[in-house]
Design a protein around this motif. Structure first.
Motif, short mmCIF file in Angstrom:
data_model
loop_
_atom_site.label_atom_id
_atom_site.label_comp_id
_atom_site.label_asym_id
_atom_site.label_seq_id
_atom_site.Cartn_x
_atom_site.Cartn_y
_atom_site.Cartn_z
N ASP A 27 0.81 -1.22 0.00
CA ASP A 27 0.00 0.00 0.00
C ASP A 27 0.84 1.27 0.00
O ASP A 27 0.36 2.34 0.35
N PHE A 28 2.11 1.18 -0.42
CA PHE A 28 2.95 2.37 -0.49
C PHE A 28 2.65 3.16 -1.76
O PHE A 28 2.76 2.64 -2.87
N GLY A 55 13.62 12.59 -0.31
CA GLY A 55 14.16 12.18 -1.59
C GLY A 55 14.02 10.68 -1.80
O GLY A 55 13.67 10.22 -2.89
N ALA A 56 14.30 9.91 -0.74
CA ALA A 56 14.17 8.46 -0.84
C ALA A 56 12.72 8.07 -1.10
O ALA A 56 12.44 7.17 -1.91
N ALA A 93 11.58 6.12 -4.47
CA ALA A 93 10.93 4.82 -4.32
C ALA A 93 9.57 4.81 -4.99
O ALA A 93 9.17 3.81 -5.61
N LEU A 94 8.84 5.92 -4.90
CA LEU A 94 7.52 6.00 -5.52
C LEU A 94 7.63 5.91 -7.04
O LEU A 94 6.91 5.15 -7.70
N ASP A 134 14.91 -0.25 -2.43
CA ASP A 134 16.29 -0.02 -2.05
C ASP A 134 16.73 1.44 -2.21
O ASP A 134 17.86 1.78 -1.89
N ALA A 135 15.84 2.29 -2.68
CA ALA A 135 16.14 3.72 -2.69
C ALA A 135 16.45 4.19 -1.27
O ALA A 135 17.25 5.11 -1.07
N ALA A 136 15.85 3.54 -0.30
CA ALA A 136 16.11 3.88 1.10
C ALA A 136 17.54 3.57 1.48
O ALA A 136 18.18 4.32 2.24
#
Length: 235
Positions: free
Chosen positions: A107-108, A176-177, A181-182, A188-190
């Protein structure tokens, strides 16, 4: 992060909460402008009259839903961060691990507050105000952890001057992360942001240590005008 993992189900008879539940879910997934009042009422299982009983407009409903999400999201993020370690450094870096778990969830859909702010032109709109308050709360929490990092790293007064800037840079990395990611669909953007965050912390420590190692500059001003030494040979 899902609502169900953070709070219990809304009581069936609470029309206002059901409207908020429906508004938040639909708007987070599809956007403010793409979500009509009829869809919200239909998903909430309430009567249209209930909507007008509790909210003067759709925007008022959206702002109220975002305010509730702000409280829940911050509680979730703070709790997740605090579980990441006993030192401020571990907690600061652990923020990105918390985000990665969220990015990987079904649900992100990005940051609800950045999404909402992007749809509203006026900076004085209640929806934009709620979004701005959310980011201010997040920045305050990050600054608290940055202050703890400065204290535990023995950065002293010089380190304290870097805290506000470090906190702002940290917020940029967090947001930014979320944005990357979206758009990319890559959780893994985190971790990419986390690597940059480590560099920031190490640079802060090195910068303060380098400043502390420099000898103090001694003023030579005495109030007198000094003449340059004569080059003539004494006779």
């Amino acid at each position: 992060m899902t609502r169900e993992t953070l709070t219990g189900p809304t009581p069936p008879g609470d029309a206002r909460e059901r409207l908020l539940d429906a508004a938040e879910a639909l708007i987070y997934a599809g956007g403010i402008h793409a979500t009509g009042v009829d869809a919200i009422v239909r998903q909430s299982g309430t009567a249209r009259k209930s909507f007008y009983t509790h909210f003067e407009s759709k925007d008022a409903l959206v702002a109220a839903a975002l305010e509730r999400r702000d409280e829940r999201w911050m509680n979730w993020f703070i709790a997740g961060t605090q579980r990441r370690g006993k030192t401020a450094r571990k907690r600061l870096l652990g923020m990105f691990d918390v985000l990665r778990e969220w990015f990987a969830s079904a649900d992100f859909h990005g940051c609800a507050f950045l999404n909402a702010a992007g749809e509203i032109a006026s900076a004085d709109d209640p929806i934009r105000i709620v979004a701005r308050k959310h980011k201010a709360r997040l920045l305050d929490f990050v600054r608290t952890e940055c202050e703890a990092f400065a204290a535990e790293s023995d950065l002293g007064a010089r380190g304290a001057r870097h805290v506000a800037r470090l906190a702002r840079q940290w917020l940029v990395l967090l947001d930014g992360a979320i944005a990357v990611a979206l758009v990319s669909g890559e959780a893994d953007a985190a971790l990419d942001a986390q690597m940059m965050a480590k560099t920031l912390l190490d640079a802060a420590v090195k910068s303060v240590a380098k400043s502390a190692a420099k000898p103090a500059r001694v003023s030579t001003t005495t109030g007198e005008t000094r003449r340059p030494p004569s080059r003539r040979t004494a006779t």
